[in-house]
Motif scaffolding. Structure first.
Motif, PDB file in Angstrom:
ATOM      1  N   LEU A   1       9.621   0.877  -7.016  1.00 58.61           N
ATOM      2  CA  LEU A   1       8.637   1.447  -6.099  1.00 58.61           C
ATOM      3  C   LEU A   1       7.252   0.874  -6.372  1.00 58.61           C
ATOM      4  CD1 LEU A   1       7.674   3.420  -3.950  1.00 58.61           C
ATOM      5  CD2 LEU A   1       7.593   5.192  -5.716  1.00 58.61           C
ATOM      6  N   ASN A   2       6.889   0.776  -7.649  1.00 59.19           N
ATOM      7  CA  ASN A   2       5.593   0.179  -7.995  1.00 59.19           C
ATOM      8  C   ASN A   2       5.478  -1.238  -7.447  1.00 59.19           C
ATOM      9  OD1 ASN A   2       4.691   2.434  -9.368  1.00 59.19           O
ATOM     10  ND2 ASN A   2       5.433   1.723 -11.350  1.00 59.19           N
ATOM     11  N   LYS A   3       6.549  -1.993  -7.551  1.00 59.39           N
ATOM     12  CA  LYS A   3       6.526  -3.375  -7.067  1.00 59.39           C
ATOM     13  C   LYS A   3       6.443  -3.423  -5.542  1.00 59.39           C
ATOM     14  CE  LYS A   3       8.907  -5.464 -10.999  1.00 59.39           C
ATOM     15  NZ  LYS A   3      10.022  -6.341 -11.457  1.00 59.39           N
ATOM     16  N   ALA A   4       7.138  -2.511  -4.884  1.00 59.81           N
ATOM     17  CA  ALA A   4       7.079  -2.459  -3.423  1.00 59.81           C
ATOM     18  C   ALA A   4       5.683  -2.081  -2.952  1.00 59.81           C
ATOM     19  CB  ALA A   4       8.107  -1.456  -2.895  1.00 59.81           C
ATOM     20  N   GLN A   5       5.074  -1.095  -3.621  1.00 54.96           N
ATOM     21  CA  GLN A   5       3.715  -0.704  -3.270  1.00 54.96           C
ATOM     22  C   GLN A   5       2.726  -1.829  -3.566  1.00 54.96           C
ATOM     23  OE1 GLN A   5       3.135   3.040  -5.401  1.00 54.96           O
ATOM     24  NE2 GLN A   5       3.374   4.138  -3.470  1.00 54.96           N
ATOM     25  N   ASP A   6       2.957  -2.553  -4.653  1.00 54.21           N
ATOM     26  CA  ASP A   6       2.086  -3.686  -4.982  1.00 54.21           C
ATOM     27  C   ASP A   6       2.136  -4.744  -3.891  1.00 54.21           C
ATOM     28  OD1 ASP A   6       1.229  -2.574  -7.343  1.00 54.21           O
ATOM     29  OD2 ASP A   6       2.642  -3.661  -8.610  1.00 54.21           O
ATOM     30  N   TYR A   7       3.326  -4.963  -3.340  1.00 52.74           N
ATOM     31  CA  TYR A   7       3.469  -5.954  -2.271  1.00 52.74           C
ATOM     32  C   TYR A   7       2.625  -5.561  -1.065  1.00 52.74           C
ATOM     33  CZ  TYR A   7       5.523  -8.415   1.699  1.00 52.74           C
ATOM     34  OH  TYR A   7       5.694  -9.170   2.834  1.00 52.74           O
ATOM     35  N   VAL A   8       2.709  -4.307  -0.665  1.00 53.51           N
ATOM     36  CA  VAL A   8       1.925  -3.830   0.474  1.00 53.51           C
ATOM     37  C   VAL A   8       0.434  -3.940   0.170  1.00 53.51           C
ATOM     38  CG1 VAL A   8       1.405  -1.837   1.937  1.00 53.51           C
ATOM     39  CG2 VAL A   8       3.769  -2.284   1.240  1.00 53.51           C
ATOM     40  N   TYR A   9       0.058  -3.564  -1.049  1.00 56.27           N
ATOM     41  CA  TYR A   9      -1.345  -3.599  -1.485  1.00 56.27           C
ATOM     42  C   TYR A   9      -1.884  -5.029  -1.502  1.00 56.27           C
ATOM     43  CZ  TYR A   9      -5.205  -3.413  -4.884  1.00 56.27           C
ATOM     44  OH  TYR A   9      -6.402  -3.560  -5.527  1.00 56.27           O
ATOM     45  N   GLU A  10      -1.113  -5.935  -2.052  1.00 56.94           N
ATOM     46  CA  GLU A  10      -1.560  -7.326  -2.188  1.00 56.94           C
ATOM     47  C   GLU A  10      -1.674  -8.035  -0.840  1.00 56.94           C
ATOM     48  OE1 GLU A  10       1.398  -8.759  -4.819  1.00 56.94           O
ATOM     49  OE2 GLU A  10       0.543  -7.735  -6.584  1.00 56.94           O
ATOM     50  N   ASN A  11      -1.010  -7.510   0.176  1.00 58.36           N
ATOM     51  CA  ASN A  11      -1.068  -8.113   1.510  1.00 58.36           C
ATOM     52  C   ASN A  11      -1.923  -7.301   2.472  1.00 58.36           C
ATOM     53  OD1 ASN A  11       1.000 -10.550   1.767  1.00 58.36           O
ATOM     54  ND2 ASN A  11       1.925  -9.022   0.408  1.00 58.36           N
ATOM     55  N   ALA A  12      -2.751  -6.426   1.921  1.00 56.06           N
ATOM     56  CA  ALA A  12      -3.609  -5.573   2.748  1.00 56.06           C
ATOM     57  C   ALA A  12      -5.043  -6.090   2.745  1.00 56.06           C
ATOM     58  CB  ALA A  12      -3.570  -4.137   2.234  1.00 56.06           C
ATOM     59  N   ASN A  13      -5.828  -5.602   3.681  1.00 54.95           N
ATOM     60  CA  ASN A  13      -7.259  -5.915   3.759  1.00 54.95           C
ATOM     61  C   ASN A  13      -8.035  -4.718   3.217  1.00 54.95           C
ATOM     62  OD1 ASN A  13      -6.830  -8.434   5.161  1.00 54.95           O
ATOM     63  ND2 ASN A  13      -6.403  -7.232   7.000  1.00 54.95           N
ATOM     64  N   ILE A  14      -8.624  -4.890   2.043  1.00 49.19           N
ATOM     65  CA  ILE A  14      -9.323  -3.785   1.392  1.00 49.19           C
ATOM     66  C   ILE A  14     -10.814  -4.104   1.306  1.00 49.19           C
ATOM     67  CG2 ILE A  14      -9.506  -2.385  -0.710  1.00 49.19           C
ATOM     68  CD1 ILE A  14      -6.571  -3.184  -1.247  1.00 49.19           C
TER      69      ILE A  14
ATOM     70  N   PRO B   1      -1.255   4.615  -2.507  1.00 52.60           N
ATOM     71  CA  PRO B   1      -0.496   5.647  -1.772  1.00 52.60           C
ATOM     72  C   PRO B   1      -0.844   5.678  -0.283  1.00 52.60           C
ATOM     73  CG  PRO B   1      -1.290   6.532  -3.849  1.00 52.60           C
ATOM     74  CD  PRO B   1      -1.949   5.197  -3.669  1.00 52.60           C
ATOM     75  N   ASP B   2      -2.133   5.482   0.053  1.00 50.56           N
ATOM     76  CA  ASP B   2      -2.522   5.498   1.459  1.00 50.56           C
ATOM     77  C   ASP B   2      -1.889   4.332   2.211  1.00 50.56           C
ATOM     78  OD1 ASP B   2      -4.586   4.542   3.732  1.00 50.56           O
ATOM     79  OD2 ASP B   2      -4.760   6.715   3.475  1.00 50.56           O
ATOM     80  N   LEU B   3      -1.914   3.162   1.611  1.00 51.96           N
ATOM     81  CA  LEU B   3      -1.306   1.997   2.252  1.00 51.96           C
ATOM     82  C   LEU B   3       0.201   2.176   2.402  1.00 51.96           C
ATOM     83  CD1 LEU B   3      -3.259  -0.894   0.478  1.00 51.96           C
ATOM     84  CD2 LEU B   3      -3.485  -0.184   2.859  1.00 51.96           C
ATOM     85  N   TRP B   4       0.820   2.801   1.398  1.00 51.52           N
ATOM     86  CA  TRP B   4       2.257   3.064   1.499  1.00 51.52           C
ATOM     87  C   TRP B   4       2.529   4.024   2.649  1.00 51.52           C
ATOM     88  CZ3 TRP B   4       6.317   0.606  -0.230  1.00 51.52           C
ATOM     89  CH2 TRP B   4       7.567   1.234  -0.220  1.00 51.52           C
ATOM     90  N   ASN B   5       1.668   5.019   2.820  1.00 52.53           N
ATOM     91  CA  ASN B   5       1.796   5.916   3.965  1.00 52.53           C
ATOM     92  C   ASN B   5       1.672   5.158   5.280  1.00 52.53           C
ATOM     93  OD1 ASN B   5       2.294   8.293   2.657  1.00 52.53           O
ATOM     94  ND2 ASN B   5       0.493   9.348   3.409  1.00 52.53           N
ATOM     95  N   GLN B   6       0.719   4.219   5.308  1.00 52.07           N
ATOM     96  CA  GLN B   6       0.563   3.413   6.521  1.00 52.07           C
ATOM     97  C   GLN B   6       1.820   2.585   6.781  1.00 52.07           C
ATOM     98  OE1 GLN B   6      -3.138   1.222   7.114  1.00 52.07           O
ATOM     99  NE2 GLN B   6      -4.124   2.444   5.521  1.00 52.07           N
ATOM    100  N   ALA B   7       2.408   2.070   5.701  1.00 51.08           N
ATOM    101  CA  ALA B   7       3.636   1.285   5.844  1.00 51.08           C
ATOM    102  C   ALA B   7       4.771   2.154   6.381  1.00 51.08           C
ATOM    103  CB  ALA B   7       4.027   0.673   4.494  1.00 51.08           C
ATOM    104  N   ILE B   8       4.833   3.398   5.905  1.00 49.94           N
ATOM    105  CA  ILE B   8       5.868   4.319   6.372  1.00 49.94           C
ATOM    106  C   ILE B   8       5.729   4.569   7.874  1.00 49.94           C
ATOM    107  CG2 ILE B   8       6.676   6.714   6.221  1.00 49.94           C
ATOM    108  CD1 ILE B   8       6.016   6.599   3.228  1.00 49.94           C
ATOM    109  N   GLU B   9       4.487   4.564   8.373  1.00 50.45           N
ATOM    110  CA  GLU B   9       4.268   4.758   9.802  1.00 50.45           C
ATOM    111  C   GLU B   9       4.857   3.618  10.625  1.00 50.45           C
ATOM    112  OE1 GLU B   9       0.121   5.313  10.395  1.00 50.45           O
ATOM    113  OE2 GLU B   9       0.042   7.228   9.319  1.00 50.45           O
ATOM    114  N   GLU B  10       5.107   2.468   9.986  1.00 47.66           N
ATOM    115  CA  GLU B  10       5.711   1.329  10.669  1.00 47.66           C
ATOM    116  C   GLU B  10       7.234   1.378  10.632  1.00 47.66           C
ATOM    117  OE1 GLU B  10       3.950  -0.887  12.370  1.00 47.66           O
ATOM    118  OE2 GLU B  10       2.138   0.222  11.819  1.00 47.66           O
TER     119      GLU B  10
END
Length: 376
Positions: free
Chosen positions: A356-369, A236-245
């Protein structure tokens, strides 16, 4: 569960949080920093509203007309030791009622009644409230209550005097400013519960979480905790960050109304559940016109970003995936069966959840955690 033998335990009533993956997070993922429930008002959008003719036939929205999306890959998140400990503590820490005076780390249930010039102030009075004694997060009236309750036990009644009512503003349901008001508070302690912390062992894991989570060992327990953080906090946090873009260029009128209607229905449900009027709920959570506008914008951006990614990534939701989502979600939605879930949610709504789950997974899988914690 072991009890401190130096304390007289009145009963075995245990207050312990049950942690699970949340259904509501899937429905409205775009707003976690703020309460996403908003009070229905007429909002004038500072954008050009385009007609429904611009809506793309296949997806329902021609997203390129309404948003531009920056770089949503390479976003970052760090799981700190504090965050990890808090997550684990939700499962290992609990409170059990005791027959003694309250001390630091206890959980106390109490009533408080406010008076100004000997007249009861309903706006500042509540029953069956809880407070963690000595918690560093207690401020203003909460700290005053905590300090006063410490050293007292069940059944005790206390009288407090606030010379400056500014301390009580955090308790106001109506958002009224009581600064410079002299307020008398009467408190009644309902119960005192002591903190207990279970030790994580294979035996404890199996006894407490085998049935609920399907885990049996310490390693499996901590792996579940990590997955919980990934799903409920990081994504959810990464999705929020994506929304900021996302930049809104215009507003699709039909989607605008859907967002308002959805949040309005949730407002009524949440206010009713909390036993408050809509106005009280709005004031309690600081839902000013400005905050509501931000919530509308965030939710709208979330919806448009989802459909943009569906097109860009060619995401799909099969009938099997939709059915699986029904199966996975009905318990998390506090429902009794898949059939009950299907009575409340349509296949189209569940399809959006899958996408939505798949879209969030995409953002998650391409993030630096980064996981900056150690298991204690």
């Amino acid at each position: 569960m072991e009890n401190n033998m130096n304390e007289n335990v009145e009963n075995n009533t245990v207050e312990k949080k049950k942690k699970k993956f949340e259904w509501k997070k899937l429905i409205f993922p775009g707003i976690i920093a703020l309460i996403i429930i908003v009070f229905a008002v007429v909002v004038y959008w500072a954008k050009i509203i385009k007609p429904n003719a611009d809506i793309d036939k296949e997806l329902g929205f021609k997203t390129e007309d309404y948003i531009s999306v920056g770089d949503i890959t390479g976003l970052s998140y760090e799981v700190t030791q504090e965050e990890w400990d808090e997550c684990v503590n939700e499962d290992t820490n609990y409170h059990i009622e005791v027959n003694r005076a309250a001390k630091d780390t206890d959980l106390v249930d109490f009533d408080y009644t406010a008076y100004i010039d000997d007249k009861k102030i309903e706006d500042l009075s509540m029953e069956e409230q809880s407070i963690d004694i000595g918690d560093s997060e207690n401020t203003d009236a909460y700290k005053t209550f905590s300090d006063a309750i410490k050293g007292h036990k069940k059944g005790d009644k206390l009288t407090l005097h606030l010379k400056d009512g500014k301390e009580a503003n955090v308790l106001s349901l109506n958002g009224t400013d009581y600064s410079d008001k002299a307020i008398k508070y009467e408190l009644k302690i309902r119960s005192v519960s002591a903190l207990r912390v279970d030790k994580v062992t294979d035996k404890w894991v199996k006894e407490n979480y085998q049935e609920e989570r399907g885990v049996e060992t310490v390693d499996e327990f901590y792996e579940w905790e990590k997955e919980y953080i990934n799903e409920e906090i990081i994504k959810p946090d990464l999705w929020n960050q994506a929304i900021e873009e996302v930049t809104l260029k215009a507003i699709p009128s039909e989607l605008q109304q859907e967002v308002i209607d959805s949040l309005d229905m949730d407002t009524a449900a949440e206010a009713e559940y909390a036993g408050m009027s809509l106005e009280e709920y709005k004031n309690m959570y600081g839902l000013t016109d400005e905050a509501m506008q931000e919530n509308y914008d965030l939710q709208l951006k979330s919806e448009l970003l989802l459909w943009q990614l569906v097109k860009d990534l060619k995401l799909t939701a099969t009938e099997e995936e939709i059915e699986e989502e029904y199966e996975n979600s009905y318990l998390e939605a506090n429902l009794e069966s898949v059939e009950e879930m299907k009575e409340l949610y349509t296949d189209e709504e569940m399809k959006e959840v899958v996408l939505l789950n798949k879209a969030q997974d995409y953002v998650y899988e391409n993030a630096n955690i980064k996981y900056s914690y150690k298991i204690k």
